[in-house]
Design an enzyme around this catalytic site. Structure first.
Site, PDB file in Angstrom:
ATOM      1  N   ASP A   9      64.685 110.971  31.401  1.00 49.26           N
ATOM      2  CA  ASP A   9      64.848 111.010  32.849  1.00 49.26           C
ATOM      3  C   ASP A   9      66.181 111.718  33.146  1.00 49.26           C
ATOM      4  OD1 ASP A   9      64.726 110.159  35.640  1.00 49.26           O
ATOM      5  OD2 ASP A   9      66.226 108.659  35.054  1.00 49.26           O
ATOM      6  N   ASP A  11      68.438 111.679  36.626  1.00 47.43           N
ATOM      7  CA  ASP A  11      69.438 110.918  37.382  1.00 47.43           C
ATOM      8  C   ASP A  11      69.496 109.456  36.939  1.00 47.43           C
ATOM      9  OD1 ASP A  11      69.943 113.236  38.949  1.00 47.43           O
ATOM     10  OD2 ASP A  11      68.203 112.764  40.192  1.00 47.43           O
TER      11      ASP A  11
HETATM   12 MG   LIG Z   1      66.571 107.780  37.043  1.00 47.55          MG
END
Ligand SMILES: [Mg+2]
Ligand SMILES: [Zn+2]
Length: 195
Positions: A9, A11
């Site tokens: 992932d 952020d």
């Molecule tokens: Mg995230």
């Protein structure tokens, strides 16, 4: 032989989650992320970023602007000796007025679309791959594609953990940050335990 990936992932996993960054200057990459990506690649896995970027569909950022952020991120990781193999994103946001972005898509995590595209492009064995992320949706994404989920506490992880418990879904491991997650993956691989 098919290759294996650690899906990362963006952020809250590779960089601080600051909401909807619209330029690379707002992206603060966790120092541990560089070492984590280097270890992933040294172990023979591909490092593949999968990220929901509804900021595009929300009109906060253009897709061209998002691509510039990702080119800068790739350059930063490459400069640290830890190149990212690929970045896949979902730009969609269902309530958007834009006919291009205001759709129910198949690529917004936890839907499998980004991983299916990556698997086709990069010849991946998803069932032998991992997903590292800080949201319940990342764990659900891993389960949807048959990969092994690792949840992080670095971003929204603690809140995600209780959400997952309500749904009866369990990450295979909960790590403090992306480097701890990768260390767990490599130890698990070394010990020969399979998913
Ligand atoms: Mg995230
Ligand atoms: Zn999408």
């Amino acid at each position: 032989m098919k290759r294996r990936a650690v899906f990362l992932d963006r952020d809250g996993t590779l960089n601080e989650d600051v909401g909807y960054p619209s330029s690379f200057s707002q992206i603060r990459i966790f120092p541990a992320a560089f070492e984590a990506v280097k270890k992933i690649r040294d172990a023979g896995f591909l490092a593949v970023v999968v990220t929901n970027q509804s900021a595009v569909g929300r009109g906060l950022l253009t897709e061209a602007g998002l691509n510039i952020i990702h080119e800068n991120m790739k350059a930063a990781f490459a400069a640290a000796g830890a190149p990212l193999d690929a970045v896949y994103y979902c730009p969609h946001y269902k309530p958007s007025d834009s006919p291009r972005y205001g759709i129910v898509c198949a690529c917004r995590k936890p839907a499998a679309g980004l991983a299916l595209k990556a698997a086709a492009d990069l010849d991946l064995d998803l069932s032998a791959s991992y997903v590292v992320g800080d949201k319940s949706g990342d764990v659900e994404f891993a389960l949807n594609i048959g990969a092994t989920p690792v949840l992080l506490q670095s971003g929204g992880g603690r809140e995600s953990q209780s959400r997952l418990e309500e749904k009866g879904l369990h990450p295979s491991f909960v790590a403090a940050d992306v480097l701890e997650a990768v260390n767990w993956i490599l130890k698990r691989e070394g010990s020969g335990i399979q998913a």
